[in-house]
Motif scaffolding. Sequence first.
Motif, PDB file in Angstrom:
ATOM      1  N   UNK A 103       0.828  -1.205   0.122  1.00 11.84           N
ATOM      2  CA  UNK A 103      -0.077  -0.168  -0.050  1.00 11.84           C
ATOM      3  C   UNK A 103       0.741   1.282   0.086  1.00 11.84           C
ATOM      4  N   UNK A 104       0.506   2.198  -0.745  1.00  9.80           N
ATOM      5  CA  UNK A 104       1.229   3.416  -0.762  1.00  9.80           C
ATOM      6  C   UNK A 104       0.092   4.437  -0.193  1.00  9.80           C
ATOM      7  N   UNK A 105       0.694   5.531   0.672  1.00 11.19           N
ATOM      8  CA  UNK A 105      -0.196   6.599   1.060  1.00 11.19           C
ATOM      9  C   UNK A 105      -0.845   7.440   0.209  1.00 11.19           C
ATOM     10  N   UNK A 106      -2.137   7.767   0.366  1.00 11.89           N
ATOM     11  CA  UNK A 106      -2.805   8.523  -0.566  1.00 11.89           C
ATOM     12  C   UNK A 106      -3.035   7.794  -2.006  1.00 11.89           C
ATOM     13  N   UNK A 107      -2.808   6.891  -2.053  1.00 16.41           N
ATOM     14  CA  UNK A 107      -3.012   6.178  -3.559  1.00 16.41           C
ATOM     15  C   UNK A 107      -4.498   5.791  -3.666  1.00 16.41           C
ATOM     16  N   UNK A 108      -5.080   6.222  -4.661  1.00 19.95           N
ATOM     17  CA  UNK A 108      -6.677   5.671  -4.834  1.00 19.95           C
ATOM     18  C   UNK A 108      -6.994   4.435  -5.212  1.00 19.95           C
ATOM     19  N   UNK A 109      -5.925   3.641  -5.753  1.00 19.28           N
ATOM     20  CA  UNK A 109      -6.145   2.085  -5.736  1.00 19.28           C
ATOM     21  C   UNK A 109      -6.251   1.486  -4.520  1.00 19.28           C
ATOM     22  N   UNK A 110      -5.366   1.849  -3.505  1.00 16.96           N
ATOM     23  CA  UNK A 110      -5.340   1.321  -2.344  1.00 16.96           C
ATOM     24  C   UNK A 110      -6.633   1.452  -1.522  1.00 16.96           C
ATOM     25  N   UNK A 111      -6.926   2.799  -1.570  1.00 18.48           N
ATOM     26  CA  UNK A 111      -8.458   3.246  -1.097  1.00 18.48           C
ATOM     27  C   UNK A 111      -9.595   2.186  -1.419  1.00 18.48           C
ATOM     28  N   UNK A 112      -9.425   2.025  -2.844  1.00 22.39           N
ATOM     29  CA  UNK A 112     -10.384   1.323  -3.566  1.00 22.39           C
ATOM     30  C   UNK A 112     -10.298  -0.402  -3.169  1.00 22.39           C
ATOM     31  N   UNK A 113      -9.145  -0.673  -3.064  1.00 28.66           N
ATOM     32  CA  UNK A 113      -9.027  -2.152  -2.667  1.00 28.66           C
ATOM     33  C   UNK A 113      -9.541  -2.286  -1.160  1.00 28.66           C
ATOM     34  N   UNK A 130      -9.069  -6.840   5.486  1.00 23.53           N
ATOM     35  CA  UNK A 130      -7.896  -7.308   5.819  1.00 23.53           C
ATOM     36  C   UNK A 130      -6.930  -7.519   7.212  1.00 23.53           C
ATOM     37  N   UNK A 131      -6.370  -8.543   7.429  1.00 23.38           N
ATOM     38  CA  UNK A 131      -6.018  -8.846   8.586  1.00 23.38           C
ATOM     39  C   UNK A 131      -4.822  -7.681   9.208  1.00 23.38           C
ATOM     40  N   UNK A 132      -4.065  -7.493   7.901  1.00 23.55           N
ATOM     41  CA  UNK A 132      -2.755  -6.489   7.897  1.00 23.55           C
ATOM     42  C   UNK A 132      -2.755  -5.598   6.973  1.00 23.55           C
ATOM     43  N   UNK A 133      -2.228  -4.585   6.993  1.00 20.14           N
ATOM     44  CA  UNK A 133      -1.923  -3.575   5.771  1.00 20.14           C
ATOM     45  C   UNK A 133      -0.594  -3.325   5.924  1.00 20.14           C
ATOM     46  N   UNK A 134       0.242  -3.863   4.799  1.00 21.32           N
ATOM     47  CA  UNK A 134       1.642  -3.834   4.773  1.00 21.32           C
ATOM     48  C   UNK A 134       1.839  -2.485   3.889  1.00 21.32           C
ATOM     49  N   UNK A 135       2.449  -1.538   4.272  1.00 22.39           N
ATOM     50  CA  UNK A 135       3.064  -0.515   3.380  1.00 22.39           C
ATOM     51  C   UNK A 135       4.102  -0.928   2.184  1.00 22.39           C
ATOM     52  N   UNK A 136       4.205  -0.358   1.186  1.00 22.63           N
ATOM     53  CA  UNK A 136       5.401  -0.459   0.346  1.00 22.63           C
ATOM     54  C   UNK A 136       6.760   0.085   0.806  1.00 22.63           C
ATOM     55  N   UNK A 137       7.551  -0.510   0.691  1.00 17.31           N
ATOM     56  CA  UNK A 137       8.918  -0.194   1.564  1.00 17.31           C
ATOM     57  C   UNK A 137      10.048  -0.805   0.490  1.00 17.31           C
ATOM     58  N   UNK A 138      10.968   0.034   0.179  1.00 20.17           N
ATOM     59  CA  UNK A 138      12.074  -0.257  -0.421  1.00 20.17           C
ATOM     60  C   UNK A 138      13.111  -1.222   0.653  1.00 20.17           C
ATOM     61  N   UNK A 139      12.702  -1.116   1.812  1.00 21.65           N
ATOM     62  CA  UNK A 139      13.535  -1.857   2.751  1.00 21.65           C
ATOM     63  C   UNK A 139      13.576  -3.361   2.401  1.00 21.65           C
ATOM     64  N   UNK A 140      12.314  -3.803   2.175  1.00 22.62           N
ATOM     65  CA  UNK A 140      11.965  -5.356   2.001  1.00 22.62           C
ATOM     66  C   UNK A 140      13.137  -5.815   0.836  1.00 22.62           C
ATOM     67  N   UNK A 141      13.036  -5.219  -0.318  1.00 19.00           N
ATOM     68  CA  UNK A 141      14.005  -5.491  -1.349  1.00 19.00           C
ATOM     69  C   UNK A 141      15.347  -5.485  -0.865  1.00 19.00           C
ATOM     70  N   UNK A 142      15.724  -4.381  -0.251  1.00 18.96           N
ATOM     71  CA  UNK A 142      17.257  -4.381  -0.001  1.00 18.96           C
ATOM     72  C   UNK A 142      17.750  -5.314   1.056  1.00 18.96           C
ATOM     73  N   UNK A 143      16.854  -5.706   1.872  1.00 16.16           N
ATOM     74  CA  UNK A 143      17.109  -6.886   2.930  1.00 16.16           C
ATOM     75  C   UNK A 143      17.083  -8.111   1.899  1.00 16.16           C
ATOM     76  N   UNK A 144      16.146  -8.264   1.283  1.00 16.83           N
ATOM     77  CA  UNK A 144      16.035  -9.651   0.574  1.00 16.83           C
ATOM     78  C   UNK A 144      17.284 -10.026  -0.518  1.00 16.83           C
TER      79      UNK A 144
END
Lengths: 215, 544
Positions: free
Chosen positions: A142-152, A163-177
């Motif tokens: 999810x990205x803040x103020x994203x229309x599609x996210x609101x819609x979802x 949804x049980x959880x809302x996970x924000x999009x973070x570059x961190x995940x890719x870097x760590x992976x």
Amino acid sequence: MSLSVLVTNTKGGCGKTTIATTLATAFAVAGFKTALADVDRQRSSLGWLATRPATAAPITGLDWRKAADSKPAGTQRLVIDVPAGLRLGHVQDLLKSADVVIVPVLPSVFDERSTSRFLEKLESIKPIARGRKRVLVVANRLRPRQKAAQHLLEHLAEAGLEPTARLAERTLYGELAMGGLGLFDLDQRRDQRRAAAGREDWLPLLAAIERAAAR
Amino acid sequence: MRAPSCDHEIELKLMVDPADLARLAARLGASPFAFSAPEVLPLESRYFDTPDLRLAARRVSLRVRRSGERHVQTIKTASVGGAAHTVRGEWECTVAAMAPELDRIGDPAALEALGLVLPEELAPVFTTRVERRLMLVEQKLRDGSKAIIEVAFDRGTIEADALATGPGAGKAGKKARVEQIAEVELELKAGAPEGLYLLLETLSDWATLRISTTPKAQRGYLLATGRPPAWQRAEPPALDPAIPAGTAMAAVLASGLQQLLQNQAAAQDGRDPEGVHQLRIGLRRIRSGLALFASLLPVDERTAWDERLKAVIAATGTPRELDVLVTETLAEIKAGLPDDPALAVLTATAEAARRRAYATLRTYLQSRELAGLVLDLALWTALERWRDDTTEECAAAQSTPVIELAVALLERRHKRVRRRGRHFARLGDEERHEVRLALKKLRYGVEFLSGLFPEKPAKRYAKAAARLQDRLGRLNDQADTRRLLEALAGSAGPGTDRPALERGIGLVIGWQAACVGAERRLAVDDWHDFTAQELFWQELDEDR
């Protein structure tokens, strides 16, 4: 006793492997004897595990591409990464070894539709319909103020799939992976700011998984 | 009884009148049993959980206790096995301050008990502060060996911390958030659990003691959340076919006693009708256990227990009857007649009677009569007092392998039901009642003994018997309900709208009468289903 978490969706690219590997690190870092089973022909989870540093909390990789084989004795937490495009019959077989099913969903209309169809099918499977197995929907990237996210989120709420959880999009995940690591490997003391924001997203999901285990 | 292992806490807990506590401690300290000088420790224990109270749901507690400069983190699980005493998993380690350190938990079993918990999720839920008088006691066992028991005399409080979550939390906020603690804990440090009961026997001569299986942690959660105490179903005793019948009897009685003890808090609270219900089932299971193994005991001894049990069962009957009336019978009729004013008057009268019955029950549950019966039974069972002063015949029956007794018993009880139920469809009320009584006995026999036989046919048989018994029970309830309603009419207060009350009572009687025909026909089906069942105890004979 062991707890098995199955991560799946019929559509690719919804962050399934990131969720599977992050959950595995959460369990492993907490001290649980953890295994990560990969059913994907692309071996993305096992590939991640191959780059995992020896100093990180240990996770045992299991190659389940051919058959849902056994797991090592004493395994306390098992995460199963199930790829897109797998026949429902196959998913059903895998479900037998799972206690909780996690379905990630992305904020795009196309994705919502296929996910709803998939969830409907899942709900028709006996142990799930009878409430013996929990299905947890996770709104991913999810990205803040994203229309599609609101819609979802609205769409899911209408379908009664909060949804049980809302996970924000973070570059961190890719870097760590890239280094075979996950969010929960971050040292909370040294990397407090980066770790804290991410962990907060995951708390409701981890709590729901553990609640399902307590039933 | 199970031997202690390093990560298990084997404990017997006693509630004591605060005035007796210091006296009891002084007397034990001065006795020849005590071999360490009493130590007085101020203890502060803080209990932690996640916002969704996951640890409580998993029936595990996590606390940090301060004693002087030292901080100890303890994880405890719910009791497994045990009887009047509890056997709980326990893991301890020292920590730096009054805060949990999850990364100090090394044992996979401890981790498994807790489940995944992130440090940032944990918050204090309640705190206990006690002054603990601690002494070590050496208890000689009957085989000449010794048990070492740590005896703690605790006096203090449990205080709820601010807790924002959970249903009922708001309500708890208005109530008192502090509760008193006055209890004695006997913890087995070495030797057999028998030692706990021998020491209990001595202590019970010195003061009134109430056995309790409710840990401090459970009391704390109740205080913090305002939720009613959880009730518990019985765990069927695990029996081995080869054990002597005497040992099997002790296991059956211990499981009934455990059920009684585990539901005392819920019955006392009274918000959930299952509390009293399960407590009474525990009592009846003890009574039925004694009847089942009647050949093992001299008649006088069995009759004496039976009389005492019957008295307690009778004393707890009214709240249960009124619970059934309000939560089942009236609720069912109301579903069909939602806004009937007469039913409303009857319900209000029944509710008032129920409140009075529970007030009486609460006093009774605190009475010496009940505490004494529980204590005597616990000692008699755990110390196998039934072996003493018995006849030759009984002693022989006690040492027979339980399986032999079980096959004969089940056969006999089954045949009796069949005999009384011949031409079932044509039976009158009285005769059907006789079938029900025989069936009830059979049911208890099946419940206690079916674990000795192949699981599947035993389960099928038990299910069919249960269905039939429930059906006959409902047919019988009518007579009971009618009696209860008449008593209600007599007890109604002066302000009651009498004509409305009478009409409400009439509605209930009419409603039930209308159900009779259908129930009777269904009972015939249930009877045929029951008689078609495979007799699972005969299976085993053929296999051998």
